[in-house]
Each structure stands twice: as structure tokens, then as C-alpha cells.
Design an enzyme around this catalytic site. Structure first.
Site, PDB file in Angstrom:
ATOM      1  N   CYS A  73       0.836  -1.196   0.000  1.00 30.29           N
ATOM      2  CA  CYS A  73       0.000   0.000   0.000  1.00 30.29           C
ATOM      3  C   CYS A  73       0.875   1.253   0.000  1.00 30.29           C
ATOM      4  CB  CYS A  73      -0.893   0.020   1.233  1.00 30.29           C
ATOM      5  SG  CYS A  73      -2.024  -1.374   1.355  1.00 30.29           S
ATOM      6  N   GLU A  75       0.788   3.923   1.857  1.00 34.10           N
ATOM      7  CA  GLU A  75       1.226   4.386   3.177  1.00 34.10           C
ATOM      8  C   GLU A  75       2.474   3.641   3.639  1.00 34.10           C
ATOM      9  OE1 GLU A  75      -3.393   4.361   3.257  1.00 34.10           O
ATOM     10  OE2 GLU A  75      -1.780   3.267   2.241  1.00 34.10           O
ATOM     11  N   CYS A 112      -5.807   0.957   5.449  1.00 33.80           N
ATOM     12  CA  CYS A 112      -6.208  -0.418   5.770  1.00 33.80           C
ATOM     13  C   CYS A 112      -5.577  -0.843   7.106  1.00 33.80           C
ATOM     14  CB  CYS A 112      -5.789  -1.367   4.646  1.00 33.80           C
ATOM     15  SG  CYS A 112      -4.015  -1.716   4.575  1.00 33.80           S
TER      16      CYS A 112
END
Length: 160
Positions: A73, A75, A112
Site C-alpha cells: 500500500c 502508506e 487499511c
């Protein structure tokens, strides 16, 4: 038995122009990073930009892989890059934005669970909170003052 209530406080900004100027810049960088996402499978692009205490900005975008779940992801790409390249720096702010190729995302999308856990590790390591701003392609921007606002019953090294 007793019941306990967990509450968090959010700040909600109607538009990017309502954000402080330095966060507007960070969100713009996240939008640019989002366009560099490699998302041929989900067709869901995520961009992240984090600011270090030194002022340095580190970018991340989601990077998918046909061998699920080998991708990362946005992030985690950003925070791992910061950890590798600036290991003693403190992360102060993180901006996250998304765009789906099939429809317009008009609501703020939070990180997430895997990203929340990774961000929590860095927040605990640096012993100071990270301001997180997240949004869709358009619509409101939500700010939380700490990763722990998104992961209030988090797991950390003290349990090991």
C-alpha cells in the site's frame, strides 16, 4: 461485566483549500504520487505523502503484484522509505488520497489495517503522534491527530 466506550475526535475539512498551507502542499504531493501507482489489478490508485520534522517530504503509491498479496500500500511504501532513508527523523504529518478508475471516490478512505499497524509501529518508535489526513478523489478531508485514533486497541512490542 462492564462496558467501556472508546471515542476519537476527527477534524473534517470540506475542501483542500481549508487545510493549512503546508498540508495543502502535502495533499497535492499525495495526489501526484497517486498517479504513479502501479494498480493494474485493483485499478484503485492510492497516493501518500509524509512530512518529516526536517521538512523533507517522502512519497509513496500503491504497488501491486500478480502474486497477491506481494504488493504494498502507498502508506507503507512511504513510511518504509522514510525509515530506510531517514531512520532518525520524526514523521509529523501524512496525507493520503485515492482514485478509482471505475468510479469517482467522494468519501474519505482511511488506511487499511496492515497500514494502521505499520504506522502505529513508527508512531510508537518515535514517541510522538503522526497527524493523518485522508480523502477520496474529491470530497471531505478527515484529520486524526494520531495513528492510535484509527487503531485504539493496537498491538505493540510490549506484548512480545
Amino acid at each position: 461485566m462492564k462496558k467501556q466506550k472508546i471515542e476519537i475526535q476527527l477534524e473534517v475539512f470540506e475542501t483542500v483549500s481549508e487545510l493549512p498551507k503546508d498540508i495543502q502542499e502535502l495533499m497535492n504531493k499525495a495526489q501526484q504520487a497517486r498517479e504513479n501507482a502501479y494498480a493494474p489489478y485493483s485499478r484503485f490508485r492510492v497516493g501518500a505523502a509524509l512530512r518529516l520534522a526536517s521538512g523533507e517530504i517522502v512519497l509513496g503509491s500503491n504497488q501491486e503484484n500478480a502474486a497477491f498479496p506481494s504488493g504494498l500500500c502507498a502508506e507503507r511504501v512511504a513510511v518504509f522509505s522514510a525509515g530506510a532513508n531517514f531512520p532518525n527523523e520524526t514523521i509529523t504529518d501524512l496525507a493520503i488520497t485515492v482514485r478509482a478508475e471505475s468510479h469517482e471516490v467522494t468519501e474519505a478512505i482511511a488506511p487499511c489495517g496492515a497500514c494502521r499497524q505499520s504506522l502505529a509501529e513508527y508512531e510508537q518508535k518515535q514517541k510522538s503522534p503522526i497527524n493523518i489526513y485522508f480523502t477520496g478523489e474529491t470530497g471531505e478531508i478527515i484529520k486524526v491527530a494520531s495513528v492510535m485514533d484509527l487503531l485504539p486497541l493496537g498491538f505493540d512490542a510490549k506484548y512480545l
